[in-house]
Design a protein around this motif. Structure first.
Motif, PDB file in Angstrom:
ATOM      1  N   ILE A  41       0.738  -1.157   0.044  1.00 57.55           N
ATOM      2  CA  ILE A  41       0.025   0.041  -0.066  1.00 57.55           C
ATOM      3  C   ILE A  41       0.911   1.146  -0.010  1.00 57.55           C
ATOM      4  CG2 ILE A  41      -1.624   1.161   1.277  1.00 57.55           C
ATOM      5  CD1 ILE A  41      -2.973  -1.475   2.342  1.00 57.55           C
ATOM      6  N   ARG A  42       1.968   1.176   0.982  1.00 53.59           N
ATOM      7  CA  ARG A  42       2.678   2.527   0.973  1.00 53.59           C
ATOM      8  C   ARG A  42       3.274   2.826  -0.327  1.00 53.59           C
ATOM      9  NH1 ARG A  42       3.952   0.395   6.438  1.00 53.59           N
ATOM     10  NH2 ARG A  42       2.875   2.149   7.896  1.00 53.59           N
ATOM     11  N   ARG A  43       3.953   1.583  -1.117  1.00 56.36           N
ATOM     12  CA  ARG A  43       4.598   1.789  -2.403  1.00 56.36           C
ATOM     13  C   ARG A  43       3.893   2.184  -3.458  1.00 56.36           C
ATOM     14  NH1 ARG A  43       7.939  -2.924  -4.568  1.00 56.36           N
ATOM     15  NH2 ARG A  43       8.566  -1.147  -5.863  1.00 56.36           N
ATOM     16  N   ILE A  44       2.338   1.986  -3.416  1.00 54.10           N
ATOM     17  CA  ILE A  44       1.576   2.309  -4.463  1.00 54.10           C
ATOM     18  C   ILE A  44       1.286   3.801  -4.043  1.00 54.10           C
ATOM     19  CG2 ILE A  44      -0.946   2.141  -5.286  1.00 54.10           C
ATOM     20  CD1 ILE A  44      -0.744  -0.900  -4.920  1.00 54.10           C
ATOM     21  N   ILE A  45       1.126   4.148  -2.987  1.00 54.93           N
ATOM     22  CA  ILE A  45       0.900   5.738  -2.688  1.00 54.93           C
ATOM     23  C   ILE A  45       2.036   6.543  -2.943  1.00 54.93           C
ATOM     24  CG2 ILE A  45       0.475   7.218  -0.565  1.00 54.93           C
ATOM     25  CD1 ILE A  45      -0.972   4.807   0.728  1.00 54.93           C
ATOM     26  N   GLU A  46       3.451   5.943  -2.715  1.00 59.23           N
ATOM     27  CA  GLU A  46       4.541   6.594  -2.795  1.00 59.23           C
ATOM     28  C   GLU A  46       5.377   6.572  -4.038  1.00 59.23           C
ATOM     29  OE1 GLU A  46       6.784   5.265   0.382  1.00 59.23           O
ATOM     30  OE2 GLU A  46       5.536   6.096   2.129  1.00 59.23           O
ATOM     31  N   GLU A  47       4.942   5.695  -5.000  1.00 57.90           N
ATOM     32  CA  GLU A  47       5.715   5.432  -6.313  1.00 57.90           C
ATOM     33  C   GLU A  47       4.865   5.472  -7.062  1.00 57.90           C
ATOM     34  OE1 GLU A  47       8.234   1.990  -5.869  1.00 57.90           O
ATOM     35  OE2 GLU A  47       8.776   2.249  -3.627  1.00 57.90           O
ATOM     36  N   ASN A  48       5.113   5.583  -8.630  1.00 55.58           N
ATOM     37  CA  ASN A  48       4.410   5.628  -9.773  1.00 55.58           C
ATOM     38  C   ASN A  48       4.632   4.252 -10.186  1.00 55.58           C
ATOM     39  OD1 ASN A  48       2.998   6.457 -12.046  1.00 55.58           O
ATOM     40  ND2 ASN A  48       4.620   6.857 -12.954  1.00 55.58           N
ATOM     41  N   GLU A  49       3.544   3.604  -9.985  1.00 52.94           N
ATOM     42  CA  GLU A  49       3.338   2.072 -10.616  1.00 52.94           C
ATOM     43  C   GLU A  49       4.487   1.086 -10.132  1.00 52.94           C
ATOM     44  OE1 GLU A  49       1.476   0.931 -14.312  1.00 52.94           O
ATOM     45  OE2 GLU A  49       0.687   2.684 -14.464  1.00 52.94           O
ATOM     46  N   PRO A  50       4.637   1.066  -8.955  1.00 50.69           N
ATOM     47  CA  PRO A  50       5.697   0.115  -8.343  1.00 50.69           C
ATOM     48  C   PRO A  50       5.490  -1.391  -8.882  1.00 50.69           C
ATOM     49  CG  PRO A  50       4.219   0.589  -6.687  1.00 50.69           C
ATOM     50  CD  PRO A  50       3.810   1.280  -7.863  1.00 50.69           C
ATOM     51  N   LEU A  51       6.728  -2.089  -8.658  1.00 49.99           N
ATOM     52  CA  LEU A  51       6.586  -3.655  -9.097  1.00 49.99           C
ATOM     53  C   LEU A  51       6.456  -4.333  -7.645  1.00 49.99           C
ATOM     54  CD1 LEU A  51       6.469  -6.067 -10.785  1.00 49.99           C
ATOM     55  CD2 LEU A  51       9.099  -6.143 -10.402  1.00 49.99           C
ATOM     56  N   LEU A  52       5.319  -5.123  -7.458  1.00 50.55           N
ATOM     57  CA  LEU A  52       4.993  -5.528  -6.235  1.00 50.55           C
ATOM     58  C   LEU A  52       5.426  -7.084  -6.437  1.00 50.55           C
ATOM     59  CD1 LEU A  52       1.394  -4.016  -5.324  1.00 50.55           C
ATOM     60  CD2 LEU A  52       4.059  -3.254  -4.912  1.00 50.55           C
ATOM     61  N   THR A  53       5.929  -7.410  -5.437  1.00 48.98           N
ATOM     62  CA  THR A  53       6.295  -8.990  -5.210  1.00 48.98           C
ATOM     63  C   THR A  53       5.101  -9.875  -4.526  1.00 48.98           C
ATOM     64  OG1 THR A  53       7.418  -8.882  -3.105  1.00 48.98           O
ATOM     65  CG2 THR A  53       8.834  -8.613  -5.154  1.00 48.98           C
ATOM     66  N   ALA A  54       5.129 -10.960  -4.637  1.00 49.15           N
ATOM     67  CA  ALA A  54       4.162 -12.116  -4.123  1.00 49.15           C
ATOM     68  C   ALA A  54       4.505 -12.073  -2.638  1.00 49.15           C
ATOM     69  CB  ALA A  54       4.384 -13.342  -4.602  1.00 49.15           C
ATOM     70  N   PHE A  55       3.526 -12.534  -2.066  1.00 49.31           N
ATOM     71  CA  PHE A  55       3.499 -12.240  -0.407  1.00 49.31           C
ATOM     72  C   PHE A  55       4.412 -13.641   0.114  1.00 49.31           C
ATOM     73  CE2 PHE A  55      -0.833  -9.919  -0.949  1.00 49.31           C
ATOM     74  CZ  PHE A  55      -0.073  -8.849  -0.684  1.00 49.31           C
ATOM     75  N   PRO A  56       4.787 -13.483   1.383  1.00 50.70           N
ATOM     76  CA  PRO A  56       5.742 -14.556   1.862  1.00 50.70           C
ATOM     77  C   PRO A  56       4.936 -15.840   2.024  1.00 50.70           C
ATOM     78  CG  PRO A  56       4.985 -12.928   3.624  1.00 50.70           C
ATOM     79  CD  PRO A  56       4.411 -12.420   2.303  1.00 50.70           C
TER      80      PRO A  56
ATOM     81  N   ILE B 287      -2.633  -3.870 -11.196  1.00 46.90           N
ATOM     82  CA  ILE B 287      -3.809  -3.723 -10.185  1.00 46.90           C
ATOM     83  C   ILE B 287      -3.945  -2.182  -9.698  1.00 46.90           C
ATOM     84  CG2 ILE B 287      -3.783  -5.986  -9.739  1.00 46.90           C
ATOM     85  CD1 ILE B 287      -2.558  -5.423  -6.973  1.00 46.90           C
ATOM     86  N   SER B 288      -4.843  -1.868  -9.467  1.00 46.93           N
ATOM     87  CA  SER B 288      -5.266  -0.727  -8.482  1.00 46.93           C
ATOM     88  C   SER B 288      -5.087  -0.833  -7.065  1.00 46.93           C
ATOM     89  CB  SER B 288      -6.637  -0.217  -8.825  1.00 46.93           C
ATOM     90  OG  SER B 288      -7.632  -0.817  -8.210  1.00 46.93           O
ATOM     91  N   LEU B 289      -4.875  -0.083  -6.521  1.00 53.19           N
ATOM     92  CA  LEU B 289      -4.919   0.058  -4.672  1.00 53.19           C
ATOM     93  C   LEU B 289      -6.295  -0.705  -4.345  1.00 53.19           C
ATOM     94  CD1 LEU B 289      -3.606   0.460  -2.065  1.00 53.19           C
ATOM     95  CD2 LEU B 289      -4.538   2.874  -2.053  1.00 53.19           C
TER      96      LEU B 289
END
Length: 170
Positions: A59-74, A123-125
């Motif tokens: 969530i923080r990365r989506i708010i702070e960065e422009n279209e960040p690449l998100l990794t899968a969960f642990p 994906i969107s937030l």
């Protein structure tokens, strides 16, 4: 009621649901699995807490960065020895409150911010938050099923010690 409000309400309700489902649960049962492939209640809560932290980061990365690449969960976290299931549930509640605090402060436009998820694509937030709600539902249902399995086991044990005429077997 907006979809955002519904999602926030669902997220806010999960800690109370968890606390209700573990009420009266002793530590031996918190670590008990219903079968070899099932998670224990403690492992489920540990997993919920680990995933909550991962979602907060996303969530923080989506708010702070422009279209960040998100990794899968642990992978699933195990129940931590020495940490009571009640303490783990309280930590989850506190972490969820932090997540809700972030989300409640966002504008409508922030909810539409995008990210690229390594397994889900763009994906969107809002979609990410919807996935968190779905994850909560999945694991809350597992806790309900565990409790039901235990109730059924106890009932079967009582039935197996009762004779045809209603008397108890020695």
């Amino acid at each position: 009621m907006t979809q955002r409000a519904v999602l926030l309400q669902a997220l806010a309700s999960t800690p109370a649901d968890i606390e209700r489902l573990i009420r009266g649960l002793d530590e031996s049962n918190a670590a008990r699995q219903t079968d070899a492939s099932a998670w224990s209640p403690g492992a489920l809560i540990g997993h919920l807490l680990a995933v909550e932290h991962a979602y907060q980061g996303h969530i923080r990365r989506i708010i702070e960065e422009n279209e960040p690449l998100l990794t899968a969960f642990p992978p699933p976290a195990e129940h931590q020895p020495g940490v009571s299931v009640a303490t783990a549930a309280e930590r989850f509640r506190q972490s969820r409150e932090a997540t809700l605090s972030i989300l409640r402060g966002l504008s409508a436009g922030d909810w539409q911010r995008k990210a690229m998820h390594e397994t889900r694509g763009r994906i969107s937030l809002r979609t990410l938050v919807q996935r968190l709600v779905e994850h909560d539902i999945e694991h809350t249902n597992q806790l309900v099923e565990i409790r039901q399995t235990w109730r059924n086991s106890r009932a079967a044990a009582v039935i197996s010690t009762t004779t045809e005429d209603g008397g108890r077997l020695p």
